[in-house]
Enzyme design. Sequence first.
Site, PDB file in Angstrom:
ATOM      1  N   TYR A   1      -3.877  -7.041  19.402  1.00 49.87           N
ATOM      2  CA  TYR A   1      -2.830  -6.207  19.994  1.00 49.87           C
ATOM      3  C   TYR A   1      -3.290  -5.637  21.328  1.00 49.87           C
ATOM      4  CZ  TYR A   1       0.129  -6.080  15.807  1.00 49.87           C
ATOM      5  OH  TYR A   1       0.956  -6.421  14.757  1.00 49.87           O
TER       6      TYR A   1
ATOM      7  N   ARG B   1      -0.648   2.443  17.032  1.00 48.93           N
ATOM      8  CA  ARG B   1      -0.001   3.539  17.748  1.00 48.93           C
ATOM      9  C   ARG B   1      -0.624   4.889  17.399  1.00 48.93           C
ATOM     10  NH1 ARG B   1       6.038   2.921  16.244  1.00 48.93           N
ATOM     11  NH2 ARG B   1       6.173   4.872  17.422  1.00 48.93           N
TER      12      ARG B   1
ATOM     13  N   ARG C   1       4.526  -8.182  11.109  1.00 42.47           N
ATOM     14  CA  ARG C   1       5.864  -7.595  11.158  1.00 42.47           C
ATOM     15  C   ARG C   1       5.856  -6.435  12.144  1.00 42.47           C
ATOM     16  NH1 ARG C   1       7.243  -7.280   4.647  1.00 42.47           N
ATOM     17  NH2 ARG C   1       7.368  -9.538   4.280  1.00 42.47           N
TER      18      ARG C   1
ATOM     19  N   ASP D   1       7.041  -3.446  14.561  1.00 44.61           N
ATOM     20  CA  ASP D   1       8.032  -2.389  14.362  1.00 44.61           C
ATOM     21  C   ASP D   1       9.106  -2.412  15.447  1.00 44.61           C
ATOM     22  OD1 ASP D   1       6.679  -1.444  12.148  1.00 44.61           O
ATOM     23  OD2 ASP D   1       5.525   0.036  13.278  1.00 44.61           O
TER      24      ASP D   1
END
Length: 256
Positions: free
Chosen positions: A112, A203, A51, A53
């Site tokens: 990622y 992040r 999911r 952001d």
Amino acid sequence: MPRYALKIEYHGGPFAGWQRQSQGLASVQGAVEAALAKLEPRAHTIAAAGRTDAGVHATGQVATLDMERDWDPFRLMEALNHHLRPAPVAILAAVRVADDFHARFSALERRYLFRLIQRRAPLTHDAHLAWRVQHSLDLDAMREGAAHLIGLHDFTTFRSTLCQSKSPVKTLDEIAITEAPYAGGREIRFTLRARSFLHNQVRSIVGTLERVGAGSWQPEDVKTALDAKDRAACGPVCPPDGLYLTGVGYPVDPFG
């Protein structure tokens, strides 16, 4: 009901994230489900591997869905892409999968990429697709700091206070930091790989490592922050612009 897996690419800028929003805000899931309703008029619910952001992008998101008709996968992909226009969402591949295959629960790892551009000039072509910093960064120092995060750890420091995961303990399998030429500067790429990630973990890690590269933190300060198990010990959380879900690993690649 035949089950399908989709490989999805999207620009996260216009969306409040992957997950369908109760407030009616635009989401990637909502866009794909609306396109599916054009093909089979009913309520659709699809499951994704991750999911993402608000503002986060994807080049290899995976979702599973059940259809009433036995669709040819290529025709399903083409029809969805037609109905998704003009949203910045594209179905890269569609395949028929076994009934017990699930985009989220069958996954063994997520991958990622975070793109950071170091240059003085503002971004034009990559505006909202990368994070720009104007100061120089020490890649060796960032790599030294990142080494403290590899392996099994309590990542409380590096997760959002809104994270819904039952445990902050995760195994981070890889953080690779590389560079490439970029007009007027250079591009620094952070590649992270793990079975699963906490909310805002990537992040938070990249924002902290950027402080190491800038010289505001020492590499060993990353270990001190990790050991603190305290969100307040984390460095700044970098913006979502440069973050991409690039791939999901399964025991057998359904798209292979």
